[in-house]
Design an enzyme around this catalytic site. Structure first.
Site, PDB file in Angstrom:
ATOM      1  N   ASP A  38       1.032  -1.197   0.052  1.00  0.00           N
ATOM      2  CA  ASP A  38      -0.031   0.044   0.018  1.00  0.00           C
ATOM      3  C   ASP A  38       0.814   1.369  -0.112  1.00  0.00           C
ATOM      4  OD1 ASP A  38      -2.071   1.738   0.163  1.00  0.00           O
ATOM      5  OD2 ASP A  38      -2.864   1.103   2.007  1.00  0.00           O
ATOM      6  N   ASP A  39       0.755   2.084  -1.091  1.00  0.00           N
ATOM      7  CA  ASP A  39       1.583   3.202  -1.203  1.00  0.00           C
ATOM      8  C   ASP A  39       3.193   3.146  -1.420  1.00  0.00           C
ATOM      9  OD1 ASP A  39      -0.909   4.322  -0.811  1.00  0.00           O
ATOM     10  OD2 ASP A  39      -0.632   5.668   0.945  1.00  0.00           O
ATOM     11  N   CYS A  78      -6.155   4.158  -3.108  1.00  0.00           N
ATOM     12  CA  CYS A  78      -6.473   2.909  -2.733  1.00  0.00           C
ATOM     13  C   CYS A  78      -7.764   2.201  -3.344  1.00  0.00           C
ATOM     14  CB  CYS A  78      -6.511   2.913  -1.247  1.00  0.00           C
ATOM     15  SG  CYS A  78      -5.003   3.384  -0.475  1.00  0.00           S
ATOM     16  N   ARG A  82      -7.783  -0.874  -6.091  1.00  0.00           N
ATOM     17  CA  ARG A  82      -8.082  -2.456  -5.554  1.00  0.00           C
ATOM     18  C   ARG A  82      -9.163  -2.881  -6.405  1.00  0.00           C
ATOM     19  NH1 ARG A  82      -5.137  -2.861  -0.688  1.00  0.00           N
ATOM     20  NH2 ARG A  82      -3.640  -1.163  -0.792  1.00  0.00           N
ATOM     21  N   LYS A 135      -5.637  -5.695   3.907  1.00  0.00           N
ATOM     22  CA  LYS A 135      -6.334  -4.567   3.599  1.00  0.00           C
ATOM     23  C   LYS A 135      -7.377  -4.771   2.510  1.00  0.00           C
ATOM     24  CE  LYS A 135      -6.148   0.275   2.118  1.00  0.00           C
ATOM     25  NZ  LYS A 135      -5.262   1.581   2.172  1.00  0.00           N
ATOM     26  N   HIS A 137     -10.845  -2.555   1.771  1.00  0.00           N
ATOM     27  CA  HIS A 137     -11.101  -1.432   1.166  1.00  0.00           C
ATOM     28  C   HIS A 137     -11.891  -1.106   0.044  1.00  0.00           C
ATOM     29  CE1 HIS A 137      -9.407   3.033   1.278  1.00  0.00           C
ATOM     30  NE2 HIS A 137     -10.648   2.963   1.813  1.00  0.00           N
ATOM     31  N   SER A 160      -8.100   1.643   5.303  1.00  0.00           N
ATOM     32  CA  SER A 160      -6.757   2.137   5.379  1.00  0.00           C
ATOM     33  C   SER A 160      -6.353   2.256   6.920  1.00  0.00           C
ATOM     34  CB  SER A 160      -6.695   3.599   4.990  1.00  0.00           C
ATOM     35  OG  SER A 160      -6.908   3.416   3.489  1.00  0.00           O
ATOM     36  N   HIS A 238       1.617   2.309   3.868  1.00  0.00           N
ATOM     37  CA  HIS A 238       0.669   3.680   4.151  1.00  0.00           C
ATOM     38  C   HIS A 238       0.954   4.161   5.388  1.00  0.00           C
ATOM     39  CE1 HIS A 238      -3.203   5.527   4.502  1.00  0.00           C
ATOM     40  NE2 HIS A 238      -3.388   5.382   3.381  1.00  0.00           N
ATOM     41  N   ASP A 293      -0.481  -0.513  -4.803  1.00  0.00           N
ATOM     42  CA  ASP A 293      -1.607  -0.250  -4.967  1.00  0.00           C
ATOM     43  C   ASP A 293      -1.602   1.270  -5.902  1.00  0.00           C
ATOM     44  OD1 ASP A 293      -1.016   1.303  -2.628  1.00  0.00           O
ATOM     45  OD2 ASP A 293      -3.372   1.323  -2.349  1.00  0.00           O
ATOM     46  N   ASN A 294      -0.642   2.267  -5.407  1.00  0.00           N
ATOM     47  CA  ASN A 294      -0.450   3.454  -5.903  1.00  0.00           C
ATOM     48  C   ASN A 294       0.996   3.970  -5.412  1.00  0.00           C
ATOM     49  OD1 ASN A 294      -2.828   3.975  -3.587  1.00  0.00           O
ATOM     50  ND2 ASN A 294      -0.792   4.721  -3.295  1.00  0.00           N
ATOM     51  N   LYS A 314       1.324   9.461  -5.103  1.00  0.00           N
ATOM     52  CA  LYS A 314      -0.059   8.893  -4.977  1.00  0.00           C
ATOM     53  C   LYS A 314      -0.951  10.096  -5.191  1.00  0.00           C
ATOM     54  CE  LYS A 314      -2.684   7.730  -0.910  1.00  0.00           C
ATOM     55  NZ  LYS A 314      -2.969   7.068   0.220  1.00  0.00           N
TER      56      LYS A 314
END
Ligand code: MG
Length: 475
Positions: A38-39, A78, A82, A135, A137, A160, A238, A293-294, A314
């Site tokens: 994540d991130d 996010c 996803r 996660k 989301h 998150s 994240h 994811d980003n 992001k």
């Protein structure tokens, strides 16, 4: 008479063949594991050039398997990212993106519509067991949870790790204080909350143990086990950053480096478990895919990552927001190893898995993904020649081959930034200029026209649907 004896021997041969034939086994279909950070930024792994973060397991995975340098996510934040990965469809097609609320929140009433077919739902219909860890989301209400979307089990935080904040403290200070109680964040097992607030210091470790458990359970069943799909979506890096005791002060890159070191350790544990399982079940074949994811959350400075030489992070449709460090690895039969500079996307995973098991994607809906199995197996080029970059519900940019046109831009995930429209659009050659520094629109009107047409054709195929991100729980 000759005929009956031939007939009899052919019957006997068939009986012996049947007796000798092995039972239906897991090996008939490969296992799939998707590890989703994540991130994490494009420049955050040592195999992608980071000078002070050390990721030996991911480096090994990329060296033995494939390192993808032009791999994209479906969106730069996010929730829509996803939704794109799990469905193979751009989030604009199922209401999972919005300009007003860019992701789902704890007070959101929406989620991934039940009519969507996730990778889990698709593979389950083909005889797979499926596990979501980490996660989610994509909606925390019961009808949207992983167990309502084709997963046999779920263990994780439904959104998150900076949500449900109760203490008046910044994400950065929380990390420094290791104060996980600053958030009223739930940990769920299937549909039940089992820990609240979740101790985030051990969350990466616990997600890893859970994934290894699924692999080992399949191993214990040997060849009678169903093939599996594990979606292991880490909540980190994240913000707020947390890591377990073993990784504290382990990296010269500071707390962010510690967190990446633990995720790298986690990847190593998964690879090891897959290799051990294969000793027991030598016919098994497992594909492991790692990406994020980003891009990095740049406003968090040293608590956010780095996109390396890619621009921005992001929340933006510059390359740093949507191009991710990606590795694809398989055991025991390796993928065609090397660096892949062709385009791929998380949108392609569902069609690729379908391709690897000799199935087709459902024919009742539009897919935005392509089957990348020829690239994995070394039998052909990537079928992906373009990428559509959405910011919320708006198409901001389009890549066609090496050219990328920005119709609109908005810098970074920072409040108060204004969207800028470009007419003519900005144009970059990503091969010559991966950092998007040198606009070449002036000399390439023909290329701009071609990309404008591509954008118009794409938009014409988008049908309006109910938005899932703007709905709030009443009261
Ligand atoms: Mg993210």
């Amino acid at each position: 008479m000759k005929a009956p004896s031939i007939y009899l021997s052919s019957i006997l041969f068939s009986v012996f063949t049947l007796l000798a034939a092995p039972p239906a086994k897991a090996a008939d279909k490969p296992n799939f594991i998707v590890i989703f950070a994540d991130d994490l930024g494009y420049g955050d792994l040592s195999c992608f050039g980071h000078p002070t973060i050390n990721t030996p397991n991911l480096d090994q995975m990329a060296a033995e398997g494939q390192k993808w340098t032009n791999f994209y996510v479906a969106a730069c934040v996010c929730t829509p990212s996803r939704a794109g990965l799990l469905t193979g469809r751009l989030p604009i097609r199922n209401g999972m993106c919005s300009d007003k609320r860019r992701v789902l929140f704890p007070n959101s009433a929406g989620g991934l519509p039940p009519s969507e077919i996730t990778i889990a739902k698709f593979l389950k219909q083909k005889g797979y067991q499926t596990a979501a860890i980490g996660k989610w989301h994509l909606g925390h209400l019961p009808q949207f949870l992983p167990t309502s979307h084709g997963f046999d089990s779920y263990y994780g935080i439904p959104y998150s790790n900076d949500m449900d904040r109760i203490a008046k403290k910044s994400n950065t200070q929380t990390a420094i204080d290791e104060d996980y109680k600053a958030y009223d964040l739930p940990l769920m097992r299937d549909t039940k909350i089992i820990e609240n607030p979740v101790d985030q210091r051990t969350i990466t470790k616990r997600y890893t143990e859970e994934a290894v458990k699924v692999i080992r359970q399949a191993q214990q069943k040997g060849d009678s086990a169903k093939p599996y799909f594990i979606y292991l979506a880490h909540n980190l890096p994240h913000v707020p950053l947390f890591r377990s005791e073993k990784f504290k002060d382990s990296s010269i890159a500071g707390i962010y480096g510690d967190v990446i070191a633990e995720i790298d350790w986690s990847v190593g544990q998964v690879m090891e478990a897959v290799q051990e399982a294969n000793e027991k079940s030598p016919n098994s074949q497992t594909y492991v895919i790692f990406t994020s994811d980003n891009g990095p959350w740049l406003s968090y400075k040293t608590h956010g990552g780095s996109a390396g030489l890619l621009r921005d992070g992001k929340g933006s449709t510059w390359e740093g927001g949507m191009r991710e460090p990606t590795a694809m690895w398989a055991w025991p039969k390796q993928v065609n190893s090397g660096v892949v500079q062709e385009m791929g996307s998380t949108l392609d995973l569902l069609p690729t898995f379908a391709g690897l098991i000799g199935e087709k994607v459902p024919g009742d809906r539009t897919y935005d993904g392509y089957d990348l199995s020829p690239v994995l197996l070394g039998t052909g080029p990537s079928p992906r020649k373009e990428m559509f970059y959405y910011h919320g519900a708006q198409l901001f940019a389009v890549r066609s081959g090496q050219y990328k046109a920005h119709f609109k831009t908005k810098t970074s995930y920072v409040k108060g930034q204004k969207m800028v429209e470009h007419n003519p659009p900005l144009l970059y050659h990503l091969g010559h200029d991966p950092s998007e520094k040198h606009d070449i629109a002036k000399d390439n009107a023909d290329i701009i026209e071609k990309i404008k047409q591509l954008a118009a054709d794409h938009k014409a195929g988008i049908k309006p649907v109910e938005n899932q991100l703007i709905k709030k729980i009443e009261g």
